[in-house]
Design an enzyme around this catalytic site. Structure first.
Site, PDB file in Angstrom:
ATOM      1  N   THR B  19       0.803  -1.222  -0.179  1.00  0.00           N
ATOM      2  CA  THR B  19      -0.130   0.017  -0.061  1.00  0.00           C
ATOM      3  C   THR B  19       0.995   1.390   0.048  1.00  0.00           C
ATOM      4  O   THR B  19       0.421   2.581   0.064  1.00  0.00           O
ATOM      5  CB  THR B  19      -0.964   0.059   1.146  1.00  0.00           C
ATOM      6  OG1 THR B  19      -0.200  -0.176   2.339  1.00  0.00           O
ATOM      7  CG2 THR B  19      -1.868  -0.950   1.112  1.00  0.00           C
ATOM      8  N   GLY B  20       2.131   1.229  -0.189  1.00  0.00           N
ATOM      9  CA  GLY B  20       2.787   2.336  -0.340  1.00  0.00           C
ATOM     10  C   GLY B  20       2.856   2.890  -1.552  1.00  0.00           C
ATOM     11  O   GLY B  20       2.143   2.419  -2.433  1.00  0.00           O
ATOM     12  N   ARG B  21       3.333   4.012  -1.612  1.00  0.00           N
ATOM     13  CA  ARG B  21       3.090   4.995  -2.822  1.00  0.00           C
ATOM     14  C   ARG B  21       3.558   4.548  -4.164  1.00  0.00           C
ATOM     15  O   ARG B  21       2.793   4.200  -5.151  1.00  0.00           O
ATOM     16  CB  ARG B  21       3.708   6.382  -2.701  1.00  0.00           C
ATOM     17  CG  ARG B  21       3.396   7.519  -3.708  1.00  0.00           C
ATOM     18  CD  ARG B  21       4.175   8.842  -3.465  1.00  0.00           C
ATOM     19  NE  ARG B  21       5.637   8.573  -3.593  1.00  0.00           N
ATOM     20  CZ  ARG B  21       6.290   9.271  -4.526  1.00  0.00           C
ATOM     21  NH1 ARG B  21       5.468  10.027  -5.282  1.00  0.00           N
ATOM     22  NH2 ARG B  21       7.557   9.235  -4.856  1.00  0.00           N
ATOM     23  N   LYS B  46      -2.904  -3.246   7.346  1.00  0.00           N
ATOM     24  CA  LYS B  46      -3.868  -2.936   6.094  1.00  0.00           C
ATOM     25  C   LYS B  46      -4.718  -3.834   5.523  1.00  0.00           C
ATOM     26  O   LYS B  46      -5.466  -3.854   4.569  1.00  0.00           O
ATOM     27  CB  LYS B  46      -3.105  -2.258   4.940  1.00  0.00           C
ATOM     28  CG  LYS B  46      -2.495  -0.907   5.183  1.00  0.00           C
ATOM     29  CD  LYS B  46      -3.488   0.181   5.018  1.00  0.00           C
ATOM     30  CE  LYS B  46      -3.033   1.768   5.454  1.00  0.00           C
ATOM     31  NZ  LYS B  46      -2.135   2.188   4.369  1.00  0.00           N
ATOM     32  N   ILE B 103      12.966  -4.473  -4.792  1.00  0.00           N
ATOM     33  CA  ILE B 103      12.844  -3.394  -5.513  1.00  0.00           C
ATOM     34  C   ILE B 103      13.672  -2.260  -4.640  1.00  0.00           C
ATOM     35  O   ILE B 103      14.466  -1.472  -5.007  1.00  0.00           O
ATOM     36  CB  ILE B 103      11.521  -2.924  -5.733  1.00  0.00           C
ATOM     37  CG1 ILE B 103      10.831  -4.071  -6.463  1.00  0.00           C
ATOM     38  CG2 ILE B 103      11.592  -1.578  -6.556  1.00  0.00           C
ATOM     39  CD1 ILE B 103      11.515  -4.461  -7.774  1.00  0.00           C
ATOM     40  N   THR B 104      13.721  -2.400  -3.243  1.00  0.00           N
ATOM     41  CA  THR B 104      13.919  -1.349  -2.567  1.00  0.00           C
ATOM     42  C   THR B 104      15.790  -0.868  -2.726  1.00  0.00           C
ATOM     43  O   THR B 104      16.440  -1.942  -2.906  1.00  0.00           O
ATOM     44  CB  THR B 104      13.919  -1.959  -1.062  1.00  0.00           C
ATOM     45  OG1 THR B 104      12.467  -2.336  -0.646  1.00  0.00           O
ATOM     46  CG2 THR B 104      14.448  -0.794   0.172  1.00  0.00           C
ATOM     47  N   GLU B 105      15.786   0.334  -2.585  1.00  0.00           N
ATOM     48  CA  GLU B 105      17.256   0.437  -2.766  1.00  0.00           C
ATOM     49  C   GLU B 105      17.948   1.066  -1.294  1.00  0.00           C
ATOM     50  O   GLU B 105      17.122   1.090  -0.327  1.00  0.00           O
ATOM     51  CB  GLU B 105      17.460   2.224  -3.585  1.00  0.00           C
ATOM     52  CG  GLU B 105      16.849   2.028  -5.015  1.00  0.00           C
ATOM     53  CD  GLU B 105      16.855   3.151  -5.780  1.00  0.00           C
ATOM     54  OE1 GLU B 105      18.009   4.133  -5.398  1.00  0.00           O
ATOM     55  OE2 GLU B 105      16.017   3.502  -6.709  1.00  0.00           O
ATOM     56  N   HIS B 262      34.657   0.594  -5.682  1.00  0.00           N
ATOM     57  CA  HIS B 262      34.355   0.007  -4.468  1.00  0.00           C
ATOM     58  C   HIS B 262      35.330  -0.800  -3.799  1.00  0.00           C
ATOM     59  O   HIS B 262      36.164  -1.218  -4.358  1.00  0.00           O
ATOM     60  CB  HIS B 262      33.301  -1.007  -5.131  1.00  0.00           C
ATOM     61  CG  HIS B 262      32.147  -0.612  -5.622  1.00  0.00           C
ATOM     62  ND1 HIS B 262      32.108   0.104  -6.871  1.00  0.00           N
ATOM     63  CD2 HIS B 262      30.984  -0.482  -5.125  1.00  0.00           C
ATOM     64  CE1 HIS B 262      30.871   0.427  -6.973  1.00  0.00           C
ATOM     65  NE2 HIS B 262      30.260   0.408  -5.951  1.00  0.00           N
TER      66      HIS B 262
END
Lengths: 416, 328
Positions: B19-21, B46, B103-105, B262
Site C-alpha cells: 500500500t506504499g506510494r 492494512k 526493489i528497495t534501494e 568499490h
C-alpha cells in the site's frame, strides 16, 4: 563514508579492542600536543585527510626533536595533500617496529561474503605486494567467527611466528567484529606492526582506514556529519544542492558534484547519467559537473538544481539528457521547472545567451514537456536542439560536440 | 512453459509493502496492463483494505492460506523501506516462496549479506536489491519496469537484457526495439555490492533456453560480477552471442584518492575497474561470440555483427532529426 584516522581510532578501535599507538589529534599545536611531544622520545605526525597515500605526499613525518615537532605539526595540520586540505594533525608515539603486516576485512564480490585479507608483507601499498603473498579467508557464516578458525587459516598459509598465533587470531576476530558490527565496507590496517615493547612483542595497528556503509541501518552521516566523496570539502553549489532534497522525499534532484569543465550536465537516472557523462568525456567534452536527477521530483526541485547547475561560471554548453522515464514527468521537470529557471535567470540578466544546448529526453508527458521547453527556448533566445528517444541516449553528447565545434569553435580535448 | 524462471505464465505475485506510494501505483498499472499476474498485497495493519485491485493481507502467511489465491502465489515483490527488507525476505523464504524481487534501494550491505547466505541455503532465486523488476513481453512484467506505456520499449523478440541500472534496462530495450530487435527477457539485477542474481547467474539459468537469441549486458564499475560472466563464457558455460557495455571508464580519470571505487576492488586485485572488466570480456571474445561496445549506442551494431537476427522491420534507419531546433 570514509572516516578520518583519528575518528576510527577514537570511535571504533577503542571499542573493539584493536590496539593502536598512543595519540593526540588537534587542529593546532595546543597544550595537549605539547605535553604529548614532551613525554615521547620520538613521534609520528600525520596530516588528517581522507585521501590515501599520505606517506608518498610527505604528509607523514617522524620527528625526535621537540621544537621541530611543533613546527612539523603546524605544517602538517594545515597543508594540502593531493588538493585536500588537512583538518588537523595526529601525533602518535613512534613504535619500535620489528615487522609490518597487512590486514583488512571487506566484501568479496567473488564469494559474495566478507573476506579477511592478510599478508606478512605489509607496509607498502597493497597493490604493490606480490599477490602470492596475500591470503584471503572467506567468512562463510557471518554470525560465528572464532579465533580458532583464524588460527587454522594462519597455519594453513604458513604464518611464521607461532608466539603471535593466539594474539593475532584474537585481534583479527576483533577487527572482523568491528567490521561487521559497525556496518563497514572496508576496515584496513596497513601496517599492522609487530612492535618491541620492553622485552615483549606486541601487535599494534599503526594506521586505520575505515569505510562505512552509507546505507547502514544508522546512517554514518548522522554520527560523523555529511561528507563529499571527492576528498575535499563540499563547494557552495554542492552544499546548496544537498539542501534541495532535505525534508522533501518527492524525487531526488540534490545530487551535484562540481568539476572543472565548461559543459554543464543536467542528467537523469543513475545509469543514464553515468553513460551520458562517460560519453561526453570520451568525446572530449570537459564536463562541469555530475548530477543524477530522478524519482519524479516536483517542479520546484528541478528549478533549484537547474539554477545551481547553470550558476557555475565559464559554461559554454548544456546537455539535458535522460532515457525514457518510467515515472518522472517530463512536462513537470523540463516544461515547468527548467523552463521557469531559464525565464527567471533571463529576467535577472543571469542567463548566458551564448550557451549551446542539446536536450534528449522521453517519458510521461514528454510531447508536452519538450514542446514547453522549446517555447521557453524561443522566448528567451536560447540556442539548441531538442530530441526525444529516437536519438539513442549517448548520441546526444556527440551531437552537442558537433554543435559546439560548429557554432562556438570549441576544441574538444584529445582523450586518446 | 512460456517465460523463464524469473517471470513465466505460472508466476503469481504477492507484493510486500503493497500500500506504499510506489508499490500501489505499480500494482494498479500492472493490473491494467497485464491483469492477473499480481495476486495479493501485504501490509501489516492494512489487511482487508480494498484500495488496491488485489486483496490486501496483514501477513504473508494469511495470503498464502487464502483459499482462492493462496496456491497461485509463488513470487514476491518487495517494496518495504531499507531497514525492513531483511525481515520481509525472511518472511517470504520462511513462507516457501522461491522467487523474490527486492526493489528497495539502499539496503544495508550487512543485511544483503545475510539475505544472500539464506538464499543459498534455501535454494531460492532473489533478484536485487535495487532491482527495477523483470519484463517478459510474451508474459508481462514484474515491478515498475517500462512505466505506464511499456510498448515504447518492449516488444517480443529474442534478446535478453541484463543490467545493474533499471533505467538503462528500459532505455536499452527501446534503443533495440526502434532498430528491429525485440526482448525475450529484460532483468534489472540492481547494482548492490552483494547481488543475489548476477550476470553469470542469469546466463547459467538461460543457457539452454531456445528463446534466447542474444544477450545484452550492461555493466558498471565495482565488484567482479562482469568478470565472473566473462570467465563463465570463456569456460564454455554460455555459447550464445553477448554484446556488453561497461560504463564508468571516466571514473578512472578522476583525481587520486577519489572515493568512487568499490571496496571489492581491493579484494580481487585488478578487478572492479571498468577498464579491467572491458579487458576481461574482450579476452573472452577472442574465442567466443562476445563484443564490447565502446560507446553505449554501439551495442546495436555489436548485436548486428554477432549475427543476432532482427525480430521485425527497422523502425528507425536514417540520421535522427531534432524535434525542435533553435540553432542553425
Amino acid at each position: 563514508m570514509k572516516l578520518y584516522e583519528h575518528e576510527a581510532l577514537e570511535s571504533i578501535y577503542k571499542k573493539y579492542k584493536i590496539p593502536s599507538p598512543r595519540f593526540v589529534f588537534a587542529t593546532e599545536p595546543n597544550d595537549k600536543v605539547r605535553e604529548f611531544v614532551e613525554k615521547e622520545p620520538a613521534v609520528v605526525i600525520k596530516s588528517m585527510v581522507l585521501v590515501g597515500k599520505r606517506g608518498k605526499a610527505g604528509a607523514v613525518k617522524v620527528v625526535s626533536d621537540k621544537v621541530q615537532a611543533i613546527d612539523v605539526f603546524k605544517d602538517l595540520a594545515s597543508r594540502e595533500v593531493y588538493g585536500e586540505k588537512s583538518i588537523g594533525a595526529l601525533v602518535a608515539e613512534k613504535l619500535d617496529i620489528k615487522k609490518e603486516f597487512y590486514l583488512s576485512v571487506t566484501y568479496s564480490t567473488k564469494d559474495r561474503a566478507p573476506a579477511i585479507i592478510f599478508s606478512e608483507h605489509g607496509g607498502m601499498d597493497v597493490e604493490d605486494i606480490n599477490p602470492s603473498l596475500i591470503h584471503t579467508h572467506v567468512v562463510k557464516d557471518v554470525r560465528s567467527v572464532y579465533p580458532y578458525q583464524i588460527r587454522n587459516f594462519l597455519v594453513e598459509i604458513g604464518f611464521s611466528d607461532s608466539d603471535l598465533l593466539r594474539p593475532l587470531s584474537e585481534l583479527i576476530v576483533n577487527v572482523y567484529n568491528a567490521f561487521w558490527q559497525t556496518e563497514a565496507r572496508l576496515l584496513e590496517i596497513n601496517p599492522l606492526v609487530v612492535a618491541q615493547v620492553a622485552d615483549k612483542k606486541k601487535l599494534v595497528a599503526a594506521d586505520a582506514v575505515v569505510l562505512l556503509d552509507d546505507d547502514a541501518s544508522v546512517s554514518p552521516a548522522v554520527r560523523y556529519g555529511a561528507r563529499g566523496g571527492m576528498g575535499r570539502p563540499l563547494t557552495q553549489r554542492e552544499q546548496d544542492a544537498i539542501l534541495i532534497d532535505q525534508g522533501d522525499h518527492r524525487g531526488k534532484a540534490g545530487s551535484y558534484v562540481e568539476l572543472d569543465g565548461d559543459v554543464a550536465l543536467m542528467t537523469f537516472g543513475g545509469g543514464g547519467s553515468t553513460v551520458t557523462a562517460e560519453t561526453a568525456i570520451e568525446a572530449g567534452l570537459r564536463i562541469a559537473n555530475l548530477t543524477d536527477i530522478g524519482g519524479n521530483p516536483p517542479a520546484e526541485k528541478m528549478y533549484k538544481i537547474a539554477r545551481i547547475i547553470l550558476s557555475k561560471p565559464g559554461l559554454k554548453a548544456v546537455l539535458v539528457c535522460g532515457g525514457t522515464a518510467s515515472n518522472t514527468r517530463i512536462d513537470v521537470t523540463l516544461g515547468e521547472g527548467l523552463a521557469k529557471a531559464l525565464d527567471d535567470m533571463k529576467a535577472e540578466g543571469k542567463l548566458n545567451p551564448d550557451l549551446v544546448w542539446v536536450v534528449r529526453r522521453s517519458g510521461p508527458e514528454y510531447v508536452k514537456g519538450l514542446r514547453m521547453l522549446h517555447e521557453c527556448f524561443v522566448r528567451n533566445g536560447i540556442r539548441g536542439e531538442i530530441y526525444d528517444s529516437q536519438l539513442p541516449i549517448t548520441e546526444a553528447p556527440l551531437r552537442l560536440r558537433e554543435l559546439m565545434i560548429k557554432h562556438i569553435a570549441y576544441k574538444p580535448e584529445d582523450i586518446a | 512453459m512460456k517465460g523463464p524462471v524469473y517471470l513465466n505464465e505460472k508466476t503469481g505475485v504477492v507484493v510486500i509493502g503493497a500500500t506504499g506510494r510506489e508499490a500501489s501505483q505499480v500494482i494498479r498499472e500492472s493490473e491494467t496492463l497485464y491483469p492477473g499476474i499480481v495476486k495479493a498485497g501485504v501490509t501489516p495493519g492494512k489487511g482487508g483494505s480494498t484500495e488496491l485491485p488485489v486483496p490486501v493481507f496483514d501477513t504473508l502467511s494469511q495470503s498464502l492460506q487464502d483459499p482462492k489465491i493462496g496456491n497461485s502465489i509463488n513470487t514476491a515483490l518487495i517494496y518495504v523501506p531499507p531497514v525492513s527488507v531483511l525481515d520481509a525476505v525472511m518472511e517470504c523464504l520462511d513462507g516457501g516462496i522461491k522467487v523474490i524481487y527486492v526493489i528497495t534501494e539502499h539496503v544495508p550491505i550487512r543485511d544483503s549479506e545475510i539475505i544472500y547466505q539464506e538464499k543459498v541455503r534455501r535454494g531460492a532465486v532473489i533478484v536485487g536489491g535495487t532491482s527495477l523488476g523483470c519484463f517478459v513481453p510474451s508474459v508481462g512484467r514484474i515491478g515498475a519496469i517500462g512505466g505506464k506505456d511499456p510498448s515504447i520499449a518492449f516488444k517480443a523478440g529474442g534478446l535478453v537484457i541484463i543490467s545493474k541500472s533499471g533505467g538503462l534496462t528500459v532505455t536499452t530495450a527501446e534503443m533495440f526495439r526502434r532498430r528491429g530487435w525485440g526482448t525475450y527477457c529484460a532483468l534489472a539485477i540492481g547494482g548492490d555490492i552483494i547481488s543475489n542474481t548476477t550476470y553469470a547467474d542469469v546466463l547459467a539459468e538461460l543457457k539452454d533456453d531456445p528463446n534466447v537469441k542474444g544477450v545484452v549486458m550492461l555493466g558498471e564499475p565495482g565488484g567482479s560480477y562482469e568478470e565472473q560472466a566473462a570467465e563463465m563464457i570463456q569456460a564454455g558455460g554460455f555459447n550464445k552471442p553477448v554484446a556488453a557495455f561497461i560504463s564508468g571508464r571516466f571514473q578512472e580519470r578522476m583525481p587520486e584518492g577519489v572515493a568512487f571505487g568499490h571496496a571489492g576492488a581491493i579484494v580481487e586485485r585488478g578487478m572492479g575497474k571498468a577498464s579491467d572488466k572491458i579487458a576481461r570480456l574482450e579476452v573472452a571474445g577472442k574465442n567466443h561470440p562476445v563484443k564490447v561496445a565502446f560507446y553505449y549506442h554501439e551495442l546495436v551494431s555489436a548485436i548486428e555483427s554477432l549475427g543476432v537476427p532482427r525480430d521485425f522491420e527497422d523502425s528507425v534507419t536514417d540520421h535522427v532529426k531534432p524535434l525542435y531546433s533553435t540553432i542553425s
